[in-house]
Design an enzyme around this catalytic site. Structure first.
Site, PDB file in Angstrom:
ATOM      1  N   ARG A 126       0.775  -1.291   0.471  1.00 44.82           N
ATOM      2  CA  ARG A 126      -0.307  -0.007   0.446  1.00 44.82           C
ATOM      3  C   ARG A 126       0.439   1.321  -0.319  1.00 44.82           C
ATOM      4  NH1 ARG A 126      -5.190   1.107  -1.107  1.00 44.82           N
ATOM      5  NH2 ARG A 126      -6.222   2.679   0.373  1.00 44.82           N
ATOM      6  N   THR A 396      -8.990   0.888  -9.725  1.00 45.98           N
ATOM      7  CA  THR A 396      -8.419  -0.624  -8.774  1.00 45.98           C
ATOM      8  C   THR A 396      -8.842  -1.576  -9.894  1.00 45.98           C
ATOM      9  OG1 THR A 396      -9.549   0.432  -6.642  1.00 45.98           O
ATOM     10  CG2 THR A 396      -8.837  -1.682  -6.789  1.00 45.98           C
ATOM     11  N   GLY A 490     -13.459   0.674  -4.915  1.00 44.23           N
ATOM     12  CA  GLY A 490     -13.931   0.918  -3.015  1.00 44.23           C
ATOM     13  C   GLY A 490     -14.044   0.354  -1.696  1.00 44.23           C
TER      14      GLY A 490
HETATM   15  O1  DON Z   1      -8.194   0.742  -1.515  1.00 39.93           O
HETATM   16  C1  DON Z   1      -9.143   1.527  -1.347  1.00 39.93           C
HETATM   17  O2  DON Z   1      -9.986   0.951  -0.423  1.00 39.93           O
HETATM   18  C2  DON Z   1      -9.954   2.227  -2.360  1.00 39.93           C
HETATM   19  N1  DON Z   1      -8.463   2.510  -2.680  1.00 39.93           N
HETATM   20  C3  DON Z   1      -9.839   1.553  -3.446  1.00 39.93           C
HETATM   21  C4  DON Z   1     -10.607   2.031  -5.324  1.00 39.93           C
HETATM   22  C5  DON Z   1     -11.582   0.798  -6.080  1.00 39.93           C
HETATM   23  O3  DON Z   1     -11.579   0.162  -5.598  1.00 39.93           O
HETATM   24  C6  DON Z   1     -11.996   2.235  -6.847  1.00 39.93           C
HETATM   25  N2  DON Z   1     -12.344   1.133  -8.195  1.00 39.93           N
HETATM   26  N3  DON Z   1     -12.977   1.055  -8.456  1.00 39.93           N
END
Ligand code: DON
Length: 586
Positions: A126, A396, A490
């Protein structure tokens, strides 16, 4: 050992491994009583995906990712003797080239590994907050949060992807890194043919990209690379080539670190060479738990994913036998469990180097039993009345890999938004993330995903921002690999992940049905159940409203990529909610 002998021993080991693999490949296994037969799913008439769709099948090895080219790269690496970790790393770098909306060198992620010999591992790569970051850096003079955590140079955390992937390879890979990275270098230097999905994705992010150095490669003639043209990224090819030659050091302390720091200075960002030099990926103990006799291997903090998925499943197990799929009873149970687990997530979890994250308490069966008792059978409870019961002392991408030996890897990686902060490192050829928005910018104020988080996830220099990424591996009751899954989206990642698991274990769906089934999401605040449009019977929605749930229909709940062991091999699916992905294998 003399180098020639060493090489001989190395290829000998690869050959022996492959022979062993063929001998133990699922195709040679007889019927497997540990996997109960699948039951046909029934989806409501208004739902956009039909039940009974076909998954990809492979007898020996498979990669499921959001990009077909990247899946193919991982498959080729395994055909060349690489294991699942080699394939995951090769796929990761290929995603950075062919799927730059989410695949990345300038972001971070998590990898959960289960080797066929039973070893398990989890690596946390991360991003971290730069040293110059401060708790209130996104609160303006008027007390309101600025938009600087989501776009532009101040939105980026220190990238972890390169360090993490190379460290995973160092520990578990069997092929030389140059061989693992060769396909991504070729893909970047020779380019790939632009398809509609890529064109649409780049075009849609024009507002984000065009203000920074990425304008030149991505909007050369003011428009995204044309469909059917070949899109090469020579600077990115050079960067990956340098990494292949000199390892992660070139990215964190060498010429690429210089380029990142220079771009930050030009654009007004915070990341310095000192930030890059001190970045380290971290090996962590995966969370081990079980759901109705199946074992789970999941990601611990700094992601909230494994903790929250485990807590939800534990609460559901304690609540009682599963109700039928799509029934108001099932949705009420899942939403109420999720609502409570998100209350804990949003208030208790943060980077374990900075806060004591009570993971073993939150994932214990006793805690789940106590929480399950607070869920009534027919009435919703408002989130405002739910404090954490614990007493203290957009973009993501997920990919799943299995190799011929049965080694399994679940990886989720992200830039956060599509194309991250929009800031592109000139000369080095990649985008930087906007992960800082995953921190609590201001307690009580929602972030881009509407998450209202607390002090545990406040910004501090060097701290990792809390994530929802949930790469997860599930074993059947006999301890054999069953499922590799995870998602993008997310906080909705957590929902997609636990619901794919419920569909496979409780409803005995095929992996295609488990992935295509309509999903729900409850993240405690907003205090509502979001359901996928057309996915559930109007009578079910009406019943949930009667119980006191606020229910609304909106878009897709995340997008997953899963592989499941079946008789004679594996079935894999990249989410139908996502275009351009593929599960491929041999
Ligand atoms: O780490 C996280 O929870 C977010 N930054 C994830 C972001 C994400 O999945 C965006 N995509 N659709």
């Amino acid at each position: 050992m003399e180098p020639r002998l060493k090489r001989f021993a190395f290829y000998g080991a690869v050959l022996a491994g492959s022979l062993l693999a063929l001998a133990s490949a699922p195709s040679r296994r007889a019927d497997d009583p540990a996997i109960p037969p699948r039951v046909p799913a029934n989806f409501t008439a208004g739902w956009r995906f039909p039940a009974g769709a076909r998954a990809s099948f492979a007898s020996h090895a498979m990669v499921a990712s959001d990009n077909r080219i990247a899946s193919d790269v991982g498959v080729q690496i395994m055909k060349d003797g690489g294991n699942a970790v080699d394939a995951a790393v090769a796929t990761g770098f290929a995603l950075a080239v062919a799927y730059p909306e989410a695949g990345n060198l300038g972001g971070g992620g998590y990898m959960v590994i289960r080797m066929a010999d039973g070893r398990v591992a989890a690596i946390d790569y991360r991003e971290t907050a730069p040293l110059a970051a401060t708790r209130d850096m996104y609160v303006g003079p008027d007390g309101k949060v600025t938009g600087e955590s989501v776009i532009g140079p101040k939105a980026s955390g220190v990238p972890g992807a390169v360090a993490g992937m190379l460290e995973a390879h160092r520990k578990f890979g069997v092929l030389p890194i140059a061989k693992v990275l060769a396909p991504a270098i070729r893909l970047a230097s020779e380019g790939f043919v632009v398809d509609t999905a890529f064109f649409r994705s780049v075009s849609g992010a024009k507002y984000r990209i065009e203000n920074y150095a990425g304008k030149i490669p991505f909007f050369a003639n003011d428009s995204a690379p044309a469909i059917g043209s070949r899109f090469a990224q020579p600077a990115l090819a050079r960067t990956i080539g340098l990494i292949a030659d000199s390892g992660a050091a070139v990215f964190y302390r060498g010429s690429i670190a210089d380029s990142i720091a220079a771009e930050m200075q030009r654009a007004g960002g915070l990341i310095t060479k000192a930030d890059l030099a001190r970045y380290r990926p971290i090996w962590r103990q995966p969370i081990r738990s079980s759901y109705r006799g199946y074992a789970l291997i999941a990601m611990p903090p700094s992601s909230s994913g494994g903790t929250t998925v485990t807590e939800i499943l534990n609460i559901l197990e304690a609540y009682g036998p599963a109700a039928p799929f799509g029934s108001a009873e099932e949705i009420h149970a899942a939403a109420s469990a999720s609502q409570r687990a998100f209350v804990d997530r949003n208030s208790k979890l943060g980077d374990p180097a900075f806060v004591k994250a009570p993971v073993s308490e939150l994932t214990s069966k006793a805690y789940a039993r106590a929480i399950a008792k607070t869920i009534s059978r027919d009435r919703a409870d408002p989130t405002s009345g739910l404090a954490s019961a614990l007493r203290e002392g957009t973009e993501t991408t997920h990919y799943s890999v299995v190799d011929p030996m049965g080694n399994a890897v679940a990886t989720t990686t992200t830039l956060n938004d599509l194309y991250g902060s929009g800031v592109y490192v000139r000369g080095a050829g990649f985008f930087l993330n906007d992960e800082m928005d995953d921190f609590t910018s201001k307690p009580g104020v929602p972030n881009m995903f509407g998450l209202i988080q607390g002090e545990a996830n406040a910004i501090a220099p060097g701290k990792r921002m809390l994530s929802a990424m949930s790469p997860t591996i599930v074993l059947d009751p006999k301890g054999q690999l069953l499922l590799i899954t995870g998602a993008r989206g997310g906080p909705r990642i957590i929902s997609a992940t636990y619901q794919v698991i419920l569909n496979v274990i409780d409803h005995r769906m095929s992996i295609a049905d488990a992935m295509n089934a309509p999903r729900i999401h409850h993240q405690s605040r907003p205090d509502s159940i979001r359901v996928e449009p057309g996915g559930f019977e109007p009578s079910v929605i009406a019943r949930l409203r009667e119980m006191g749930h606020f229910v609304f229909e909106q878009g897709a709940v995340a997008s997953a990529a899963s592989i499941m062991r079946v008789k004679g091999g594996y079935e894999g699916v990249d989410d139908s909610r996502n275009r351009g992905g593929a599960a491929l294998g041999f």
